[in-house]
Design an enzyme around this catalytic site. Structure first.
Site, mmCIF file in Angstrom:
data_model
loop_
_atom_site.group_PDB
_atom_site.id
_atom_site.type_symbol
_atom_site.label_atom_id
_atom_site.label_comp_id
_atom_site.label_asym_id
_atom_site.label_seq_id
_atom_site.Cartn_x
_atom_site.Cartn_y
_atom_site.Cartn_z
ATOM 1 N N ARG A 80 38.508 35.333 33.844
ATOM 2 C CA ARG A 80 39.347 36.509 34.080
ATOM 3 C C ARG A 80 40.793 36.166 33.735
ATOM 4 O O ARG A 80 41.328 35.164 34.219
ATOM 5 C CB ARG A 80 39.241 36.947 35.547
ATOM 6 C CG ARG A 80 40.089 38.151 35.849
ATOM 7 C CD ARG A 80 40.108 38.530 37.318
ATOM 8 N NE ARG A 80 41.143 39.540 37.507
ATOM 9 C CZ ARG A 80 41.842 39.716 38.608
ATOM 10 N NH1 ARG A 80 41.622 38.956 39.673
ATOM 11 N NH2 ARG A 80 42.769 40.656 38.675
ATOM 12 N N HIS A 124 48.454 43.129 35.614
ATOM 13 C CA HIS A 124 48.605 42.145 36.677
ATOM 14 C C HIS A 124 50.098 41.980 36.968
ATOM 15 O O HIS A 124 50.655 40.895 36.868
ATOM 16 C CB HIS A 124 47.946 40.815 36.301
ATOM 17 C CG HIS A 124 47.538 40.001 37.482
ATOM 18 N ND1 HIS A 124 46.270 39.479 37.647
ATOM 19 C CD2 HIS A 124 48.226 39.619 38.588
ATOM 20 C CE1 HIS A 124 46.200 38.806 38.780
ATOM 21 N NE2 HIS A 124 47.381 38.872 39.367
ATOM 22 N N GLU A 169 45.371 44.510 42.412
ATOM 23 C CA GLU A 169 46.037 44.634 43.706
ATOM 24 C C GLU A 169 47.127 45.709 43.728
ATOM 25 O O GLU A 169 48.318 45.419 43.891
ATOM 26 C CB GLU A 169 46.605 43.281 44.137
ATOM 27 C CG GLU A 169 45.530 42.233 44.315
ATOM 28 C CD GLU A 169 46.023 40.913 44.863
ATOM 29 O OE1 GLU A 169 45.174 40.081 45.204
ATOM 30 O OE2 GLU A 169 47.259 40.714 44.962
ATOM 31 N N ASN A 295 39.487 40.816 45.982
ATOM 32 C CA ASN A 295 40.321 39.626 46.134
ATOM 33 C C ASN A 295 40.439 39.331 47.619
ATOM 34 O O ASN A 295 40.965 40.162 48.381
ATOM 35 C CB ASN A 295 41.718 39.858 45.558
ATOM 36 C CG ASN A 295 41.712 40.057 44.048
ATOM 37 O OD1 ASN A 295 40.670 39.979 43.412
ATOM 38 N ND2 ASN A 295 42.877 40.313 43.483
ATOM 39 N N TYR A 297 41.513 36.389 50.619
ATOM 40 C CA TYR A 297 42.119 35.117 50.972
ATOM 41 C C TYR A 297 42.061 34.833 52.482
ATOM 42 O O TYR A 297 41.854 33.702 52.886
ATOM 43 C CB TYR A 297 43.575 35.077 50.492
ATOM 44 C CG TYR A 297 43.677 34.999 48.988
ATOM 45 C CD1 TYR A 297 43.558 33.787 48.324
ATOM 46 C CD2 TYR A 297 43.849 36.147 48.227
ATOM 47 C CE1 TYR A 297 43.626 33.712 46.939
ATOM 48 C CE2 TYR A 297 43.926 36.090 46.847
ATOM 49 C CZ TYR A 297 43.805 34.870 46.202
ATOM 50 O OH TYR A 297 43.860 34.804 44.830
ATOM 51 N N GLU A 353 38.994 37.241 43.085
ATOM 52 C CA GLU A 353 39.899 36.143 43.436
ATOM 53 C C GLU A 353 39.506 35.598 44.804
ATOM 54 O O GLU A 353 39.291 36.365 45.746
ATOM 55 C CB GLU A 353 41.362 36.594 43.521
ATOM 56 C CG GLU A 353 42.019 36.910 42.201
ATOM 57 C CD GLU A 353 43.492 37.285 42.373
ATOM 58 O OE1 GLU A 353 44.122 36.866 43.374
ATOM 59 O OE2 GLU A 353 44.011 38.007 41.506
#
Length: 446
Positions: A80, A124, A169, A295, A297, A353
């Site tokens: 990606r 991005h 995002e 994504n 985290y 991600e």
């Protein structure tokens, strides 16, 4: 441990790694590339740690062949990467910058030759500064220009690219860029941030239509930064605050993308900050997602607060943390994936991600442990029936980490920023072995 984890993923599961254009490319003003908002933001005193910029970054623009070789060496199924809008389109003078488009053509061709599936991200975070000067994402013109940019890229690359991500995002773009101002373009206006979020959702639909027109067989998704939102205590006030935070961070984007319009509870809470005509406009929009990029985290732990737009604030629970100060919370990934499947049906999910920043070490045992636990959580979600089809580690390379500059390292591959030497870390070797073990356990369909 890699054999045990690998054996839990089905044949055809995509293992990949991810990067973003501004974070790795460098060559910030070469071959016709125009300035983007991060070029400008990095030059604002105090905006980025240590005054760092992405002018050189990982010099990927010149070293892409070496990086593609490393991708192949790791055995990745897919890669990606971001496509730089300011490199491809001249928003100052109009027209296509062929040199910039040629760069991505060569990159895609090299990936395909090595059997690596390209997954481009069209936005991005680095908007052309010329568009920002005319109001940026606060203006409808930018939505239309994004559709044009998407069409140009898809017409060139669509014969070799099967999967596309429109925007990475949008919540970060809208709120960190336009409400808190810690990301480019560095503005602090909640009303503007909500308009930006609205235009980003429209831009997704515009770009998706452009990609499908140029490449009818292409599959189009979007990558959202999503987190479970847990109340900090058992109080009703904290529970309500966590619900608002979930609306702000997750549902404000998920609900419209699945054709449900803005979540009514949060639209009512925002009140005059979000005009009614915008709310009604989203009622007619459906993201028509072929897949949803996730994504992940960490989770968000939220308590009620006396001030702020949301009357809520995220707090830092005790426990293990990465170098970013983020709680390590692997079970949140399973929780999130199971929730998405339950709430939004059978659309394929891709972890676009997941990764962690740790110290500058080649023997990065902490990163291996972090990834192993998150892979196991993803496998738990698969066992629960979640249609998870791929997993992309953030990040392939150490790189420019936005407002943190070069102080934080997420890479499977270490970059010496003085010499640009690349060295595969222990986590990269471990990931290579896990991918190989996954193929042995579940051979790829012929």
């Amino acid at each position: 441990m890699s054999e045990e984890v690998a054996g839990r993923f089905p044949a055809g599961h995509l293992w990949g790694a991810a990067t973003a254009d501004y974070q790795i490319e460098g060559a910030w003003d070469e071959d016709g590339k125009e300035p983007g908002i991060w070029d400008a933001f990095c030059r604002r005193p105090g905006a980025v740690a240590n005054g760092d910029t992405g002018d050189v970054a990982c010099d990927h623009y010149h070293r892409w062949r070496e990086d593609v070789d490393l991708i192949a060496e790791l055995g990745l199924d897919a890669y990606r990467f971001g496509i730089s809008w300011p490199r491809v389109i001249s928003e100052r003078g109009g027209g296509v910058n062929e040199a910039g488009l040629d760069f991505y053509d060569r990159l895609v061709e090299a990936l395909v030759e090595r059997g690596v599936r390209p997954l481009p991200t069209l936005y991005h975070w680095n908007l052309p500064q010329a568009l920002q000067d005319r109001g940026g994402w606060g203006e409808r013109e930018t939505v239309e220009r994004f559709g044009t940019f998407a069409a140009v890229v898809a017409e060139r690359l669509g014969d070799r690219v099967e999967d596309w991500i429109t925007i990475n995002e949008p919540a970060v773009v809208a709120f960190l860029g336009h409400a808190t101002g810690v990301h480019a373009p560095g503005l602090r206006d909640w009303r503007l941030a909500l308009r930006v979020a609205h235009h980003l959702l429209l831009a997704h639909a515009e770009a998706a239509a452009s990609v499908r027109a140029a490449s009818p067989a292409g599959r189009v998704g979007i990558a959202l930064d999503l987190s479970p939102c847990h109340p900090a205590s058992g109080s009703d006030e904290d529970a309500a605050a966590a619900r608002r935070w979930d609306g702000y961070r997750n549902r404000w984007f998920l609900e419209p993308l699945f054709g449900r319009g803005y979540p009514a509870d949060l639209a009512d809470w925002y009140g005059d900050l979000i005009p009614g005509d915008l709310v009604r406009e989203l009622d007619a929009v459906d993201g028509e997602l072929d897949f949803l990029g996730v994504n992940y985290y960490t989770r968000q732990v939220v308590q009620a607060a006396d001030g702020g737009i949301l009357a809520a604030e995220a707090v830092a629970p005790a426990g293990e943390r990465t170098a970013m100060g983020w709680e390590v919370y692997p079970r949140g990934l399973r929780e999130l994936l199971v929730r998405l499947h339950a709430d939004y049906g059978d659309v394929p999910l891709v972890v676009t991600e997941n990764g962690a920043a740790y110290g500058d070490e080649l023997e990065d045992a902490d990163r291996i442990d972090y990834l192993a636990r998150h892979f196991a959580a993803a496998a738990d979600a698969l066992d629960a029936g979640v249609p998870l089809t791929g997993y992309f580690v953030w990040s392939l390379l150490d790189n420019f980490e936005w407002a943190e500059g070069y102080a934080k390292r997420f890479g499977l591959i270490r970059v010496d920023y003085e010499t640009q030497r690349r060295t595969v870390k222990a986590s990269g070797r471990w990931y290579r072995d896990l991918i190989a073990a996954s193929r042995r356990a579940a051979p790829r369909p012929s």
